[in-house]
Design a protein around this motif. Structure first.
Motif: not given
Length: 154
Positions: A56-61, A81-84, A126-131, A138-142
């Protein structure tokens, strides 16, 4: 009692470390971009220890790949890949400029903003909600097998 020379030296050292960290953050993806022949970063295994262990990806992946594609001029792929990612680039550039200016002028700029507790909590939320949203997609698509293949266990 702590002397003012010690505090000044510690602050100067931290500013230099901040500049070095921001420059490394900007330079490493740039060199990865130069070596991204045939777009191999799309399929390469992530270097994230969390993702390697869990799948699973981490918040910074995705931040590094986001920076690479931003450098290539592909803003859509960068944000996917990452909005930030683009904000990390802007933040690093501003950090280098401001900390360098602080070292030269011996004045403090943006200290109140950088040590603002409300801003820190807001960014963390914000980062928690985004993650959390990214994990749902991720779970839905894999499938479970896809997630295992993204770890080192399979």
């Amino acid at each position: 009692m702590i002397s003012t020379d010690y505090i000044t030296n510690t602050q100067t050292r931290r500013k230099i470390y901040g500049i070095i960290g921001a420059l490394i953050t900007l330079v490493v993806p740039f060199f990865l971009m130069l070596d991204n022949h045939n777009d191999h970063l799309e399929t390469d295994q992530s270097f994230c220890p969390f993702k390697m262990l869990t799948g699973f990806p981490c918040p910074g992946c995705g931040i590094t790949k986001s920076l690479v594609y931003f450098y290539q001029g592909d803003l859509y792929k960068s944000i996917s890949y990452h909005v930030l990612g683009p904000f990390v680039i802007a933040f690093c550039i501003v950090t280098v400029l401001v900390l360098t200016l602080e070292l030269i002028t011996k004045k403090e700029y943006f200290t109140g903003l950088l040590y603002n507790r409300r801003l820190a909590y807001g960014l963390a939320i914000f980062l928690g909600v985004y993650h959390f949203i990214r994990l749902i997609f991720f779970v839905k698509n894999n499938s479970f097998d896809d997630i295992l293949h993204q770890s080192i266990w399979f």
